[in-house]
Design an enzyme around this catalytic site. Structure first.
Site, PDB file in Angstrom:
ATOM      1  CG  HIS A  66      -0.325   0.243   2.517  1.00 33.05           C
ATOM      2  ND1 HIS A  66       0.358  -0.752   3.214  1.00 33.05           N
ATOM      3  CD2 HIS A  66      -0.248   1.349   3.311  1.00 33.05           C
ATOM      4  CE1 HIS A  66       0.809  -0.273   4.348  1.00 33.05           C
ATOM      5  NE2 HIS A  66       0.468   1.006   4.447  1.00 33.05           N
ATOM      6  CG  ASP A  67       2.693   3.150   3.076  1.00 29.08           C
ATOM      7  OD1 ASP A  67       1.702   3.828   2.725  1.00 29.08           O
ATOM      8  OD2 ASP A  67       3.004   2.979   4.271  1.00 29.08           O
ATOM      9  CE  LYS A  70       3.882   6.649   3.793  1.00 26.55           C
ATOM     10  NZ  LYS A  70       3.856   6.202   5.200  1.00 26.55           N
ATOM     11  CG  HIS A  95       1.625   7.943   0.240  1.00 27.82           C
ATOM     12  ND1 HIS A  95       1.138   8.734   1.247  1.00 27.82           N
ATOM     13  CD2 HIS A  95       1.165   6.681   0.498  1.00 27.82           C
ATOM     14  CE1 HIS A  95       0.418   7.999   2.072  1.00 27.82           C
ATOM     15  NE2 HIS A  95       0.411   6.747   1.641  1.00 27.82           N
ATOM     16  CG  HIS A 119      -3.605   3.210   1.716  1.00 33.15           C
ATOM     17  ND1 HIS A 119      -3.041   3.385   0.477  1.00 33.15           N
ATOM     18  CD2 HIS A 119      -2.745   3.780   2.608  1.00 33.15           C
ATOM     19  CE1 HIS A 119      -1.894   4.037   0.611  1.00 33.15           C
ATOM     20  NE2 HIS A 119      -1.692   4.290   1.896  1.00 33.15           N
ATOM     21  CG  HIS A 120      -3.986   7.526   3.421  1.00 32.24           C
ATOM     22  ND1 HIS A 120      -3.942   7.518   4.802  1.00 32.24           N
ATOM     23  CD2 HIS A 120      -2.770   7.088   3.005  1.00 32.24           C
ATOM     24  CE1 HIS A 120      -2.750   7.106   5.197  1.00 32.24           C
ATOM     25  NE2 HIS A 120      -2.021   6.835   4.137  1.00 32.24           N
ATOM     26  CG  ASP A 148      -1.834   2.508   6.805  1.00 36.33           C
ATOM     27  OD1 ASP A 148      -0.710   2.221   7.245  1.00 36.33           O
ATOM     28  OD2 ASP A 148      -2.059   3.573   6.193  1.00 36.33           O
TER      29      ASP A 148
END
Length: 310
Positions: A66-67, A70, A95, A119-120, A148
């Site tokens: 998911h990240d 970044k 990101h 996811h955010h 998360d």
């Protein structure tokens, strides 16, 4: 000059993504094991919510990756030990979109791009990057969002200690319907209160508790094959640490020695990657052979750039 085959196995393609995720995580030593924990929380929640093993494995893969975006966040922002300015937070908020763009052209992108990009997002539409709301947020993104957030709340950072588990579950409870999906969130709370998450919390992989540097405090994630008497390095202060036997486990002791530049290079736990692939492949909806589209070469360039940025 080596020739890249036109086709690659699913295992090869998964390995490139896991390797890139490990390097991205290595840029932030305070979050060691975060990707593994999020993927494990997400898988448990998906299964508890009635997902098939195939769909739960897909959610777990999205949780681990998911990240990815970044990669585009400068170290000065990613590792800042104080509150971010509005501008810096704006960079952090890019990101999810960056992660989706990184995946463009990858054969496995359709399995994970919704978790990477969403996811955010929040149920009330106040999330980012798109301000999506409610059921318009894909289910896998809503699950990874809970996993998360829970890991962020229960993990220590330079500027704060991690919350106790029950306090983090209470935060999720208060956010049901606004930040978090109410059905998935309620199931996650039930898992936490039943002790189903205990083997994940505070671990960097199965059976490996997290440790912190006794000098400066960042997480030191131990590969599972480390033994008493061996040394590892803290990539923040550069001190070499020796593993010593403690009651019921290991502890880190300062040796008084500094690490070499080679010892401080970002590391990829290939054994863990192999285990993750072995677990994922039987359940993921993958063909035996998939079009490579030049991605192994592209991933290689990304990895070299990330290592050079250290």
């Amino acid at each position: 000059m080596a020739v890249i085959p036109r086709t690659a196995s699913a295992e090869d393609l998964l390995r490139t993504l896991y390797a890139m995720a490990f390097i991205v995580e290595a840029r932030d030593p305070y979050t060691g094991g975060h990707l593994w924990r999020v993927s494990q929380y997400a898988a448990k929640l998906a299964l508890a919510a009635g997902f098939s093993r195939k769909d739960a494995a897909t959610v777990a893969l999205g949780g681990f990756l998911h990240d990815l975006g970044k990669v585009g966040v400068p170290d000065a922002i990613l590792n800042k030990p104080a509150s971010l300015t509005d501008l810096e937070y704006g960079v952090i908020k890019t990101h999810p979109d960056v992660g989706v763009r990184v995946l463009i052209g990858h054969p496995l992108a359709p399995l994970i791009d919704t978790a990477v990009g969403g996811h955010h997002e929040r149920m009330d539409g106040r999330g980012y990057p798109n301000g999506s709301a409610g059921a318009s947020i894909p289910a896998e993104a809503r699950i990874v969002a809970i996993a998360d957030a829970f890991d962020a709340m229960t993990s220590s950072r330079p500027y704060r200690r991690g919350m106790p588990v029950e306090a983090a579950l209470e935060q999720i409870l208060r956010g049901l319907g606004s930040q978090f999906d109410p059905t998935f969130g309620a199931r996650f709370i039930a898992l936490g209160r039943a002790g189903e998450l205990d083997g994940i919390i505070g671990h960097s992989e199965a059976g490996i508790p997290m440790y912190v540097c006794p000098l400066c405090g960042p997480v030191v994630a131990l590969p599972h094959n480390r033994k008493t008497g061996e040394t590892i390095c803290c990539r923040i202060c550069g001190d070499r640490l020796r593993l010593e036997q403690d009651d019921g486990g290991l502890r880190l002791e300062l040796t008084g020695e500094k690490s070499t530049p080679a010892e401080l290079e970002p590391d990829i736990d290939h054994d863990l990657i192999g285990h993750l692939i072995e677990e994922a492949v039987p359940d993921l909806p993958l063909g035996r052979e998939m079009e490579d589209t030049g991605w192994r070469a592209r991933i290689g360039r990304w990895l070299n750039q990330l290592i050079d940025h250290r």
